[in-house]
Design an enzyme around this catalytic site. Structure first.
Site, short mmCIF file in Angstrom:
data_model
loop_
_atom_site.label_atom_id
_atom_site.label_comp_id
_atom_site.label_asym_id
_atom_site.label_seq_id
_atom_site.Cartn_x
_atom_site.Cartn_y
_atom_site.Cartn_z
N TYR A 1 50.00 54.30 32.33
CA TYR A 1 48.70 53.64 32.22
C TYR A 1 48.06 54.00 30.89
O TYR A 1 48.33 55.06 30.32
CB TYR A 1 47.78 53.90 33.41
CG TYR A 1 47.45 55.33 33.77
CD1 TYR A 1 46.64 56.12 32.96
CD2 TYR A 1 47.89 55.88 34.97
CE1 TYR A 1 46.29 57.40 33.33
CE2 TYR A 1 47.54 57.17 35.36
CZ TYR A 1 46.75 57.93 34.52
OH TYR A 1 46.41 59.21 34.89
N CYS A 2 47.25 53.09 30.37
CA CYS A 2 46.62 53.24 29.05
C CYS A 2 47.63 53.64 27.98
O CYS A 2 47.49 54.64 27.30
CB CYS A 2 45.48 54.26 29.10
SG CYS A 2 44.37 54.18 27.68
N PRO A 3 48.73 52.84 27.81
CA PRO A 3 49.76 53.20 26.84
C PRO A 3 49.27 53.08 25.40
O PRO A 3 48.43 52.24 25.08
CB PRO A 3 50.87 52.18 27.12
CG PRO A 3 50.16 50.99 27.68
CD PRO A 3 48.99 51.53 28.46
N LYS B 1 54.79 61.06 30.43
CA LYS B 1 53.46 61.19 29.80
C LYS B 1 52.54 62.07 30.64
O LYS B 1 52.46 61.92 31.86
CB LYS B 1 52.85 59.80 29.64
CG LYS B 1 51.42 59.77 29.09
CD LYS B 1 50.98 58.34 28.88
CE LYS B 1 49.49 58.24 28.57
NZ LYS B 1 49.10 56.86 28.28
#
Length: 277
Positions: free
Chosen positions: A149-151, A162
């Site tokens: 998420y939120c890459p 991550k």
């Protein structure tokens, strides 16, 4: 990377530690505080400042998330799971904040030439690498982790998983480099929550913006990745040690009088933006 070392090196570092009081103040106050610090540090009313903060059961949405076709349904789902949702004023997409996630903001003054955006990111990456230098066999990489998420190009990962994301906010010649660090808990469970949010808020419709297809298995916490039971306090100690190593004077502080005057205005702007969204 060498230039970023100079940004970490400051004659003095003020530390505002709000990592233990997150349950008592609203997440919007955090974003109002960072804007206040940008204005203060940027105009020379305060030294370089590191602020640490933790918020419980909060999903922080990005501006693009507010354009999801069924956003309200998505927010209702989050509420049912026990999470409040707010919109932040820096870049990026939805992220999870809870008691196992430590946020660090480095607020730096822009020099005459200005701070190149990548220098800001590199500074935070270098800081986190140094904080965990005793795990030399588990290098921390900065590259986009697809499926997270939120890459972004400065996702921090170990073995392709991550555990942190970095964003920046620039205001009044001040730069706030902000990171969320998943210290403990399950990274994949956090990712599963955001995955479900997007599925509900997108509702199967085509969107102009390409939202991430989340693969929960590509996210983890530092405790999971390094096989250690880290607490927020453990990571705080590592941070303070590094800041001390990179300054002549490290001290704990609070907002000064100038900042206390500025804060209500910046806080109100954050509230207004959220109401508008």
């Amino acid at each position: 990377m060498e230039k970023s070392l100079h940004l970490l090196r400051q004659s003095e570092w003020r530390v505002i530690d709000q990592s233990a009081v997150g349950i008592h103040f609203h997440p919007l106050q955090s974003f109002g505080t960072d804007d206040t610090l940008c204005a203060s540090v940027g105009t020379g009313h305060a030294p370089a400042t590191a602020r640490t903060w933790v918020h419980h059961h909060t999903i922080v949405l990005g501006i693009q998330d507010t354009r999801l076709p069924f956003l309200e349904k998505g927010r209702e789902f989050l509420e049912q799971q026990g999470y409040q949702s707010i919109v932040r004023n820096s870049g990026g997409l939805a992220v999870v904040l809870d008691e196992g996630v430590l946020n660090i903001s480095l607020i730096l003054p822009e020099t005459e030439k200005g701070i190149d955006i990548n220098r800001g990111y590199d500074t935070m990456w270098h800081l986190i690498q140094q904080m965990f230098a005793d795990f030399a066999d588990r290098p921390i990489e900065a590259r986009e982790i697809v499926g997270s998420y939120c890459p972004g190009s400065y996702d921090l990962s170990i073995d392709g998983k991550k555990f942190a994301g970095i964003s920046q906010r620039r205001l009044k010649k001040g730069v706030a480099v902000q990171i969320y660090l998943c210290v403990n808990g399950s990274g994949s469970k956090r990712a599963e929550l955001i995955k479900q949010f997007y599925e509900i808020a997108r509702g199967g419709e085509e969107t102009r913006f390409s939202y991430p297809e989340i693969v929960p298995e590509v996210m983890a916490s530092l405790s999971e990745l390094l096989n250690q039971n880290f607490t927020i306090a453990d990571v705080m100690m590592r941070l303070l040690k590094e800041l001390k190593r990179n300054s002549d004077f490290l001290y704990a502080g609070q907002l000064n009088d100038y900042e206390l005057e500025l804060f209500p205005g910046y806080y109100q702007r954050v509230i207004d933006r959220n109401e508008k969204m």
